[in-house]
Design a protein around this motif. Sequence first.
Motif, PDB file in Angstrom:
ATOM      1  N   PRO A  26     -49.610  15.485 -25.480  1.00  0.00           N
ATOM      2  CA  PRO A  26     -49.897  14.627 -26.918  1.00  0.00           C
ATOM      3  C   PRO A  26     -48.633  14.485 -27.438  1.00  0.00           C
ATOM      4  CG  PRO A  26     -51.746  16.098 -26.612  1.00  0.00           C
ATOM      5  CD  PRO A  26     -50.549  16.648 -26.027  1.00  0.00           C
ATOM      6  N   ASP A  27     -47.386  14.695 -26.810  1.00  0.00           N
ATOM      7  CA  ASP A  27     -46.255  14.615 -27.820  1.00  0.00           C
ATOM      8  C   ASP A  27     -45.009  14.337 -26.716  1.00  0.00           C
ATOM      9  OD1 ASP A  27     -46.996  16.618 -29.999  1.00  0.00           O
ATOM     10  OD2 ASP A  27     -45.955  18.342 -29.024  1.00  0.00           O
ATOM     11  N   GLY A  79     -54.346   8.404 -26.864  1.00  0.00           N
ATOM     12  CA  GLY A  79     -53.039   7.801 -27.693  1.00  0.00           C
ATOM     13  C   GLY A  79     -52.032   6.816 -26.995  1.00  0.00           C
ATOM     14  N   TRP A 111     -59.755  17.123 -29.703  1.00  0.00           N
ATOM     15  CA  TRP A 111     -58.888  16.535 -30.995  1.00  0.00           C
ATOM     16  C   TRP A 111     -57.277  16.200 -29.657  1.00  0.00           C
ATOM     17  CZ3 TRP A 111     -57.880  13.149 -33.992  1.00  0.00           C
ATOM     18  CH2 TRP A 111     -57.500  12.632 -34.970  1.00  0.00           C
ATOM     19  N   ASN A 118     -53.281  19.419 -23.561  1.00  0.00           N
ATOM     20  CA  ASN A 118     -53.935  18.592 -24.974  1.00  0.00           C
ATOM     21  C   ASN A 118     -54.732  19.376 -25.710  1.00  0.00           C
ATOM     22  OD1 ASN A 118     -52.951  15.471 -23.496  1.00  0.00           O
ATOM     23  ND2 ASN A 118     -55.724  15.781 -23.064  1.00  0.00           N
ATOM     24  N   TRP A 170     -52.120  22.341 -27.147  1.00  0.00           N
ATOM     25  CA  TRP A 170     -51.925  21.408 -27.792  1.00  0.00           C
ATOM     26  C   TRP A 170     -52.474  21.069 -30.044  1.00  0.00           C
ATOM     27  CZ3 TRP A 170     -52.750  17.217 -31.426  1.00  0.00           C
ATOM     28  CH2 TRP A 170     -51.984  16.711 -32.238  1.00  0.00           C
ATOM     29  N   ALA A 171     -53.562  20.984 -29.320  1.00  0.00           N
ATOM     30  CA  ALA A 171     -54.773  21.113 -30.143  1.00  0.00           C
ATOM     31  C   ALA A 171     -54.396  22.116 -31.528  1.00  0.00           C
ATOM     32  CB  ALA A 171     -55.834  20.078 -30.472  1.00  0.00           C
ATOM     33  N   ARG A 190     -55.489  12.479 -29.280  1.00  0.00           N
ATOM     34  CA  ARG A 190     -54.181  12.280 -29.361  1.00  0.00           C
ATOM     35  C   ARG A 190     -53.303  11.975 -28.512  1.00  0.00           C
ATOM     36  NH1 ARG A 190     -52.068  13.507 -34.915  1.00  0.00           N
ATOM     37  NH2 ARG A 190     -49.936  12.404 -33.584  1.00  0.00           N
TER      38      ARG A 190
END
Length: 255
Positions: A209-210, A40, A33, A20, A23-24, A37
């Motif tokens: 997040p991806d 989610g 952030w 995470n 990624w941010a 994400r």
Amino acid sequence: MIFEKQTHSIKHVAIIMDGNGRWANLRSHPRVWGHVRGSGVVADIVEEADNLGINALTMYAFSTENWSRPHTEVKVLFNLLHKFLKRERCRILKNNIRFKIMGDISNLPAQTKNLISELEIESQYNTGLKLTFAFGYGGRSEITQAFNKFVRSNPGQEITEEDIAKNLMIPDLGDVDLLIRTGGDHRVSNFLLWQIAYAEFYFTETKWPDFSTEEFRNILECVSKRERRFGSLNPACDFKTNVEQARTNNILLRG
Ligand code: IPE
Ligand code: IPE
Ligand code: MG
């Protein structure tokens, strides 16, 4: 072959949701952030696991070692857990999912602890997917607690493997069949150390997040084709076939 419901032997999937922060940062955002994400994505993967008929999904959300992170980041992670519980409660109950937390949550805010215990109680008799969040969790700590629990009620007795398994935090989850780690690192970071003894491992570069339901399904399809031998032999090279047996006897006779 498409990975389909009920036709596979992957019953318990564990996921280390990593990557995470990177990624941010790659997108010039603060690390938290990435957590926002990433949170989610969780519900989509839970839904997919449920659709695919997986028995148990155990997700690593916060480790005992993660306490060493900055206070603000820890607070955001607490907050995201709280929001997830509020947002997903109805769906969890509607889909017959049993929800549990494994780990030490004593330092969570009282409101979050209440949400957790309410949902654990409301969903305790659900017979669908066993969804577990590992939060404030460490594998070594779990095994140590299992030992201590056993020793307290059986003083002076030798502990067996079955005793350890029975005294783990959530014994009915059983062994892990597949451990997935996102984020590109190849390590287990103190996750389910006892339960992964014979797990298949799958490491993906994708940052959490991806991570998508499509990739999840592809991983399951790919891993379900692997041959799991558990120390035994592949039936295709069965020792009992006549040729194999004769050749083995020959070798034995020759000393
Ligand atoms: C995983 O993402 C989430 C937690 C450990 C809570 P990270 O925060 O570890 O992200 P990276 O690995 O630093 O990118
Ligand atoms: C593992 O990720 C813990 C969770 C995903 C909750 P970490 O980012 O904390 O692991 P290390 O520090 O890279 O081993
Ligand atoms: Mg990490």
